[in-house]
Design a protein around this motif. Sequence first.
Motif, mmCIF file in Angstrom:
data_model
loop_
_atom_site.group_PDB
_atom_site.id
_atom_site.type_symbol
_atom_site.label_atom_id
_atom_site.label_comp_id
_atom_site.label_asym_id
_atom_site.label_seq_id
_atom_site.Cartn_x
_atom_site.Cartn_y
_atom_site.Cartn_z
ATOM 1 N N GLN A 1 6.861 9.174 -7.160
ATOM 2 C CA GLN A 1 7.917 10.105 -6.686
ATOM 3 C C GLN A 1 8.292 9.940 -5.414
ATOM 4 O O GLN A 1 9.407 9.956 -4.871
ATOM 5 C CB GLN A 1 7.605 11.425 -7.212
ATOM 6 C CG GLN A 1 8.546 12.450 -6.706
ATOM 7 C CD GLN A 1 8.151 13.969 -7.363
ATOM 8 O OE1 GLN A 1 7.248 14.197 -8.042
ATOM 9 N NE2 GLN A 1 8.950 14.821 -6.593
ATOM 10 N N LEU A 2 7.167 10.015 -4.532
ATOM 11 C CA LEU A 2 7.353 9.796 -3.175
ATOM 12 C C LEU A 2 7.872 8.399 -2.640
ATOM 13 O O LEU A 2 8.612 8.731 -1.540
ATOM 14 C CB LEU A 2 5.958 10.141 -2.489
ATOM 15 C CG LEU A 2 5.413 11.730 -2.287
ATOM 16 C CD1 LEU A 2 3.902 11.590 -1.849
ATOM 17 C CD2 LEU A 2 6.133 12.606 -1.470
ATOM 18 N N VAL A 3 7.429 7.335 -3.015
ATOM 19 C CA VAL A 3 8.116 6.367 -2.721
ATOM 20 C C VAL A 3 9.702 6.374 -3.064
ATOM 21 O O VAL A 3 10.268 5.817 -2.331
ATOM 22 C CB VAL A 3 7.500 5.035 -3.564
ATOM 23 C CG1 VAL A 3 8.028 3.650 -3.293
ATOM 24 C CG2 VAL A 3 5.707 4.774 -3.081
ATOM 25 N N ARG A 4 10.054 6.860 -4.212
ATOM 26 C CA ARG A 4 11.174 6.708 -4.605
ATOM 27 C C ARG A 4 12.230 7.528 -3.695
ATOM 28 O O ARG A 4 13.260 7.069 -3.036
ATOM 29 C CB ARG A 4 11.304 7.214 -5.931
ATOM 30 C CG ARG A 4 13.195 7.378 -6.657
ATOM 31 C CD ARG A 4 12.873 7.726 -7.959
ATOM 32 N NE ARG A 4 12.542 9.059 -8.320
ATOM 33 C CZ ARG A 4 11.381 9.063 -8.777
ATOM 34 N NH1 ARG A 4 10.525 8.194 -9.374
ATOM 35 N NH2 ARG A 4 11.020 10.493 -9.179
ATOM 36 N N GLU A 5 11.373 8.823 -3.167
ATOM 37 C CA GLU A 5 12.441 9.640 -2.218
ATOM 38 C C GLU A 5 12.438 8.822 -0.701
ATOM 39 O O GLU A 5 13.467 9.105 -0.112
ATOM 40 C CB GLU A 5 11.562 11.032 -2.177
ATOM 41 C CG GLU A 5 11.647 11.827 -3.382
ATOM 42 C CD GLU A 5 10.703 13.138 -3.317
ATOM 43 O OE1 GLU A 5 10.160 13.262 -2.135
ATOM 44 O OE2 GLU A 5 10.648 13.681 -4.288
ATOM 45 N N GLY B 1 -5.788 -4.265 0.365
ATOM 46 C CA GLY B 1 -6.300 -2.808 0.215
ATOM 47 C C GLY B 1 -5.536 -1.630 0.921
ATOM 48 O O GLY B 1 -5.204 -2.054 2.004
ATOM 49 N N ILE B 2 -4.805 -0.776 0.160
ATOM 50 C CA ILE B 2 -4.125 0.141 0.563
ATOM 51 C C ILE B 2 -4.484 1.450 0.885
ATOM 52 O O ILE B 2 -4.235 2.182 1.791
ATOM 53 C CB ILE B 2 -2.682 0.376 -0.367
ATOM 54 C CG1 ILE B 2 -2.142 -1.150 -0.592
ATOM 55 C CG2 ILE B 2 -2.037 1.429 0.104
ATOM 56 C CD1 ILE B 2 -0.873 -0.857 -1.658
ATOM 57 N N ALA B 3 -5.603 1.901 -0.011
ATOM 58 C CA ALA B 3 -6.120 3.369 0.232
ATOM 59 C C ALA B 3 -7.415 3.130 -0.853
ATOM 60 O O ALA B 3 -7.560 2.529 -1.701
ATOM 61 C CB ALA B 3 -5.129 4.301 -0.284
ATOM 62 N N TYR B 4 -8.311 4.367 -0.364
ATOM 63 C CA TYR B 4 -9.404 4.717 -1.499
ATOM 64 C C TYR B 4 -9.014 6.108 -1.776
ATOM 65 O O TYR B 4 -8.641 7.031 -1.288
ATOM 66 C CB TYR B 4 -10.594 4.858 -0.552
ATOM 67 C CG TYR B 4 -11.324 3.530 0.052
ATOM 68 C CD1 TYR B 4 -12.127 2.804 -0.677
ATOM 69 C CD2 TYR B 4 -11.102 3.051 1.315
ATOM 70 C CE1 TYR B 4 -12.310 1.383 -0.237
ATOM 71 C CE2 TYR B 4 -11.488 1.946 1.785
ATOM 72 C CZ TYR B 4 -12.210 1.047 1.187
ATOM 73 O OH TYR B 4 -12.770 -0.125 1.202
ATOM 74 N N TRP B 5 -9.289 6.019 -3.003
ATOM 75 C CA TRP B 5 -8.543 7.492 -3.794
ATOM 76 C C TRP B 5 -9.865 8.099 -4.232
ATOM 77 O O TRP B 5 -10.908 7.446 -4.803
ATOM 78 C CB TRP B 5 -7.965 7.198 -4.903
ATOM 79 C CG TRP B 5 -6.140 7.211 -4.601
ATOM 80 C CD1 TRP B 5 -5.704 7.120 -3.059
ATOM 81 C CD2 TRP B 5 -5.190 6.763 -5.401
ATOM 82 N NE1 TRP B 5 -4.422 7.107 -3.151
ATOM 83 C CE2 TRP B 5 -3.943 6.888 -4.575
ATOM 84 C CE3 TRP B 5 -5.053 6.750 -6.632
ATOM 85 C CZ2 TRP B 5 -2.708 6.775 -4.985
ATOM 86 C CZ3 TRP B 5 -3.606 6.629 -7.175
ATOM 87 C CH2 TRP B 5 -2.558 6.836 -6.317
ATOM 88 N N SER C 1 7.475 2.957 4.351
ATOM 89 C CA SER C 1 7.490 3.990 3.266
ATOM 90 C C SER C 1 6.356 3.986 2.205
ATOM 91 O O SER C 1 6.118 5.176 1.971
ATOM 92 C CB SER C 1 8.934 3.900 2.857
ATOM 93 O OG SER C 1 10.131 3.842 3.746
ATOM 94 N N ILE C 2 5.972 2.766 1.741
ATOM 95 C CA ILE C 2 5.040 3.035 0.967
ATOM 96 C C ILE C 2 3.650 3.514 1.426
ATOM 97 O O ILE C 2 2.778 4.308 0.873
ATOM 98 C CB ILE C 2 4.804 1.475 0.124
ATOM 99 C CG1 ILE C 2 5.905 1.060 -0.708
ATOM 100 C CG2 ILE C 2 3.382 1.332 -0.357
ATOM 101 C CD1 ILE C 2 6.042 -0.276 -0.900
ATOM 102 N N MET C 3 3.389 3.209 2.598
ATOM 103 C CA MET C 3 2.178 3.663 3.381
ATOM 104 C C MET C 3 2.088 5.045 3.621
ATOM 105 O O MET C 3 1.180 5.779 3.547
ATOM 106 C CB MET C 3 1.882 2.865 4.700
ATOM 107 C CG MET C 3 1.437 1.303 4.197
ATOM 108 S SD MET C 3 -0.102 1.093 3.091
ATOM 109 C CE MET C 3 -1.160 2.132 3.897
ATOM 110 N N GLU C 4 3.338 5.379 4.048
ATOM 111 C CA GLU C 4 3.539 6.968 4.144
ATOM 112 C C GLU C 4 3.280 7.683 2.858
ATOM 113 O O GLU C 4 2.802 8.651 3.028
ATOM 114 C CB GLU C 4 4.905 7.194 4.802
ATOM 115 C CG GLU C 4 5.348 6.854 6.234
ATOM 116 C CD GLU C 4 6.757 7.045 6.698
ATOM 117 O OE1 GLU C 4 7.380 7.765 5.872
ATOM 118 O OE2 GLU C 4 7.118 6.553 7.830
ATOM 119 N N ALA C 5 3.896 7.193 1.905
ATOM 120 C CA ALA C 5 3.558 8.078 0.549
ATOM 121 C C ALA C 5 2.251 7.938 0.166
ATOM 122 O O ALA C 5 1.451 8.860 -0.360
ATOM 123 C CB ALA C 5 4.374 7.146 -0.577
#
Length: 350
Positions: free
Chosen positions: A68-72, A158-162, A274-278
């Motif tokens: 949802q955030l990426v779309r916005e 690698g983008i993130a650790y969840w 934008s992807i990284m911000e989301a």
Amino acid sequence: MRGLITICSFLIIGVLTAFYIGFGFGEKDEPKAVDKELEGLNEKYVLRFSHVVAENTPKGLAASMFAQLVREKTDGWVEVQVFPNASLYEAQDEFDGLMRNDIHIIAPALSEITVLDPKWLIMDLPYAFKDEKMVEAAFEGKIGELLFESIKDYGFHGIAYWDNSFKQFTNNERPIIVPEDFKGLTVRVMPSIALMETYRVIGAQPRLFSFNEVYDALSEGMIDGTENTLSNIFSKGFYKQQKYMTLSNHNYLGYAVFMNSEYWSTMPVDYQKSIMEAMDEVTVWLREHSQTMNEEMLYRIKNSGVIDIHYQTDEEKELWKQEFNSLYERFQNMIGPELMEELNRLQSGY
């Protein structure tokens, strides 16, 4: 007459000049500079995000929020399509799918990554992490940096650790209080050699099943027990197929979010931002809410009245740690000295 000819000549010259300039033949028609950050921004990107857990788990909720955030943030120019519950790939198959770009984002459990890269076994050493704050320090510090650097060799960015939470023991045979209580039991584990050896050390028999096969394996008696987080134990109904649960917090179950490195590099820089911000927003939200979600699942499991729960004491925890000391020595060469030193430094601070 001469004046008319002169006027016509000027008109013809004007038309020809406009023609030459309009079609690129004029002296002022110089190539325009291309802003690389904006290049490709008129092209829509559709990213397929595959994961294996239910939508109402921490990872499932985070994936939906991320989409949802990426779309916005991209005004719809980047669409993330989420496929939960292994509807596209089982856990180990996701890696091949990402390498082929059949899917574009995955968030495998840390234990699943060990099949590709043994350095990630550091996250599966039993009782390596005391609490969520220590795990966060590992993710945000040198350990997280070294693991993402290592996975680059496999073409993953690698983008993130969840976060999810710590794992608990469940089984159908008896309460698990001391390590000897596991002797002779069959236990489902993820395909991590460290997890398999964890149970062999205490006399249990580890069995490999995909996450979405666990419920049937429990209900059909193919295994006696399993280990998982409270959110997964509840959302998949594992607790309905088990008589006993020990709140042990013996291993942390988290996720690493990957994209194909080559595909990532082809995306416009503005979309990457934008992807990284989301992703950053979702990661912070998940860190704050995963513990709350797991506490809520414990409340629901406890109030179901279908499973007996034992809370592991500090004294019992020390006994279990001593039982697993040999595993640290066994896997330190596979993990590597730099990561082991970082873990020792982290543990000494807690």
